[in-house]
Design a protein around this motif. Structure first.
Motif, mmCIF file in Angstrom:
data_model
loop_
_atom_site.group_PDB
_atom_site.id
_atom_site.type_symbol
_atom_site.label_atom_id
_atom_site.label_comp_id
_atom_site.label_asym_id
_atom_site.label_seq_id
_atom_site.Cartn_x
_atom_site.Cartn_y
_atom_site.Cartn_z
ATOM 1 N N ALA A 69 0.866 -1.186 0.000
ATOM 2 C CA ALA A 69 0.000 0.000 0.000
ATOM 3 C C ALA A 69 0.893 1.223 0.000
ATOM 4 O O ALA A 69 1.574 1.493 0.994
ATOM 5 C CB ALA A 69 -0.920 -0.011 1.209
ATOM 6 N N GLY A 70 0.904 1.943 -1.119
ATOM 7 C CA GLY A 70 1.807 3.082 -1.239
ATOM 8 C C GLY A 70 1.068 4.403 -1.153
ATOM 9 O O GLY A 70 0.282 4.741 -2.054
ATOM 10 N N PHE A 71 1.318 5.135 -0.069
ATOM 11 C CA PHE A 71 0.737 6.473 0.112
ATOM 12 C C PHE A 71 1.853 7.512 0.248
ATOM 13 O O PHE A 71 1.660 8.565 0.854
ATOM 14 C CB PHE A 71 -0.138 6.502 1.358
ATOM 15 N N GLY A 72 3.019 7.216 -0.311
ATOM 16 C CA GLY A 72 4.141 8.133 -0.179
ATOM 17 C C GLY A 72 3.849 9.486 -0.804
ATOM 18 O O GLY A 72 3.407 9.577 -1.951
ATOM 19 N N GLY A 73 4.093 10.541 -0.046
ATOM 20 C CA GLY A 73 3.871 11.891 -0.542
ATOM 21 C C GLY A 73 2.413 12.295 -0.653
ATOM 22 O O GLY A 73 2.113 13.397 -1.127
ATOM 23 N N ALA A 74 1.491 11.442 -0.204
ATOM 24 C CA ALA A 74 0.071 11.787 -0.269
ATOM 25 C C ALA A 74 -0.258 12.886 0.741
ATOM 26 O O ALA A 74 0.419 13.040 1.764
ATOM 27 C CB ALA A 74 -0.786 10.552 -0.010
#
Length: 548
Positions: free
Chosen positions: A117-122
């Motif tokens: 689950a990638g929420f990087g920089g969100a």
């Protein structure tokens, strides 16, 4: 509704919204750069192939509740201006929300992420709801920004949970969350509360937070743990750990994996980076190490194995008021020493309390000398076992104070002895007090000897003899007059010198070799008894301050 192949809606504009509820996308779907001006409904939809919503704009609510993404789900750089609902959604492949913007509620309650689950920089401008969410693989929130409350309560992190350089401008709630294999959590910045109460850490972990508050009530660590904190007030009540746990203040800003410092100026500015602990109640401190933390407001009663706690670096405690004025103008002076927050609260709550004691100690409850004496004793032992005997002196003093004031566990006779010990030498720790009493005793002895103990003049020997008539042996009898008090001036330099000689010799149990009156003999005997004791107490106090 079933879509065969891969329906393509790149850059499409949906003026009145769209409904794809329960739709089946056999080959996935492509909605890159699409613009949904109205509400869009994908509830219970199934994406069997890749679902691409890259740079898609949702100007109203976006509903993906119960949706199933069997392959990759790409929402990179997507913009959700209304609420985004992914409750109970299932992501079986990689879910990419990197650089996405959620301007309202982001609802991922009970969602399941089987892949990364990638929420990087969100950016989450509204509330972020991840309660009861399951992350079976990596959960990546690196450099994400949460402007509203972030809720991860009850979430399960089976893989790595990456929150490096994450910023929480409000609260971050991980209550009852489960971290099964996390190794590092942070460094992150939180302007509000980081709530880890009831959370479970299954493996070794390093937590690095720059947060206003950290709540770890009943948090469980099943392996070694290290908490590196800045600017934080910590509630550690009833935390459970079976292996060594270190809680330390980080003196310098955190350094990220790329070598850059974690930026915290926008949240904390130049404020003090101190770490304060408010409660250790219910904690088994046998494996606890505290370093460079402020314990001035910490509650210790109820802590188990407190005598085995390790305090490293510059751990500080509350201090008693150095001097203050009591009621009715009565001058009260307290000797400087370290004290517990609960003692402050107990003294401040007494009817005859002098000003200066802190009565604002949240959660102190009904504690008194009977509860505080064992706490002081345990902390004294912890310092002594750490070879910090000078640091243990204040806790010995606190223990004796609590015993002196305890009316339930201390007898009247014992309290009387303790009161005398306190009055004469501060429990063998106040050399100035013992020396003061010694000086007073010497002065009183001097005055009494000059006034009543020394005779007017040294009696001379008399020799008397009888000569028998008719000759024979002559018998002589040697005697001298009894010493008499002077009738004239008593307080003269010569008498002072003699009185001083008698007094100083009596301190070390030597004979003054001085003729004394009857009263002077008793004065000298009393001096021989009391003054060496006071001298010994003064020497003991100096030794205890240096060695204890």
């Amino acid at each position: 509704m079933t879509f065969q192949g891969v329906p393509r809606f790149e850059s499409a504009i949906f003026e009145g919204g769209a409904r794809f509820g329960s739709a089946i996308f056999e080959g996935g779907a492509r909605f890159e750069s699409a613009n949904f001006k109205g509400s869009v409904w994908f509830g219970s939809a199934t994406f069997k192939g890749s679902a691409r919503f890259v740079s898609t704009s949702f100007e109203d609510s976006a509903w993906f509740e119960l949706a199933t993404f069997e392959d990759k789900a790409w929402f990179v750089s997507a913009s959700f201006e209304g609420s985004a609902w992914f409750a109970a959604a299932s992501f079986k492949g990689v879910a990419g929300f990197g650089l996405a913007t959620f301007k309202s509620i982001a609802g991922f309650v009970s969602a399941t992420f089987e892949g990364m689950a990638g929420f990087g920089g969100a950016t989450f401008k509204g509330m972020a709801q991840f309660e009861s969410t399951t992350f079976e693989d990596m959960a990546r929130f690196v450099s994400a920004t949460f402007e509203g409350m972030a809720g991860f309560g009850g979430a399960t992190f089976k893989g790595s949970a990456q929150f490096e350089s994450t910023t929480f401008e409000s609260d971050a709630r991980f209550t009852l969350a489960s971290f099964e294999t996390v190794l590092n959590l942070g460094p992150l910045v939180c302007a509000g509360l980081v709530a880890l109460s009831g959370a479970v850490f299954g493996g070794p972990v390093i937590l690095a937070f720059a947060a206003r508050r950290l709540e770890c009530r009943r948090t469980r660590w099943s392996s070694t743990a290290e908490l590196r904190l800045r600017h934080t007030t910590v509630d550690f009540a009833h935390a459970v750990f079976e292996y060594p746990l270190t809680l330390a203040a980080e003196l310098d800003p955190f350094v990220l994996s790329d070598g850059q410092q974690l930026s915290e100026d926008s949240v904390f500015g130049v404020s003090d980076a101190a770490v304060r602990i408010t409660s250790l109640r219910g904690v088994d401190a046998a494996h606890l190490v505290l370093a460079d933390v402020d314990l001035a407001d910490c509650l210790f009663t109820g802590t188990v194995h407190l005598d085995q706690i390790r305090l490293e670096g510059g751990c500080s405690f509350a201090a008693v008021p150095s001097r203050t004025h009591g009621r009715a103008g009565r001058f009260v002076r307290f000797t400087r020493r370290r004290a517990l927050a609960e003692e402050h609260y107990w003294r401040a709550s007494r009817p005859s309390a002098a000003p200066g004691w802190n009565e604002a100690v949240p959660g102190a409850g009904h504690v008194g000398p009977a509860q505080l004496a064992p706490v002081y004793r345990a902390l004294r032992k912890a310092f002594e076992d750490n070879k910090n005997e000078p640091g243990a002196a204040d806790f010995y003093y606190g223990e004796m104070e609590m015993r002196r004031h305890d009316r339930t566990g201390t007898t009247h006779a014992e309290r009387g002895l303790l009161h005398g010990y306190w009055l004469l030498s501060g429990y063998g720790l106040r050399a100035s007090r013992a020396l003061g009493w010694l000086a007073a005793a010497v002065l009183v002895t001097l005055l009494l000897l000059m006034g009543f103990g020394l005779p007017d003049h040294d009696p001379k020997q008399k020799v008397t003899g009888t000569v028998p008539s008719g000759g024979g042996r002559v018998t002589f009898e040697i005697d001298k007059d009894d010493p008499r008090n002077p009738t004239g001036a008593r307080f003269t330099g010569d008498r002072f010198e003699k009185a001083l000689n008698v007094t100083l010799n009596s301190v070390v149990f030597r004979s003054a070799d001085q003729n004394l009156t009857t009263a002077g003999t008793y004065i000298e005997m009393t001096s021989r008894l009391t003054e060496p004791v006071l001298l010994a107490l003064a020497i003991l106090a100096v030794r205890n301050r240096v060695k204890r």
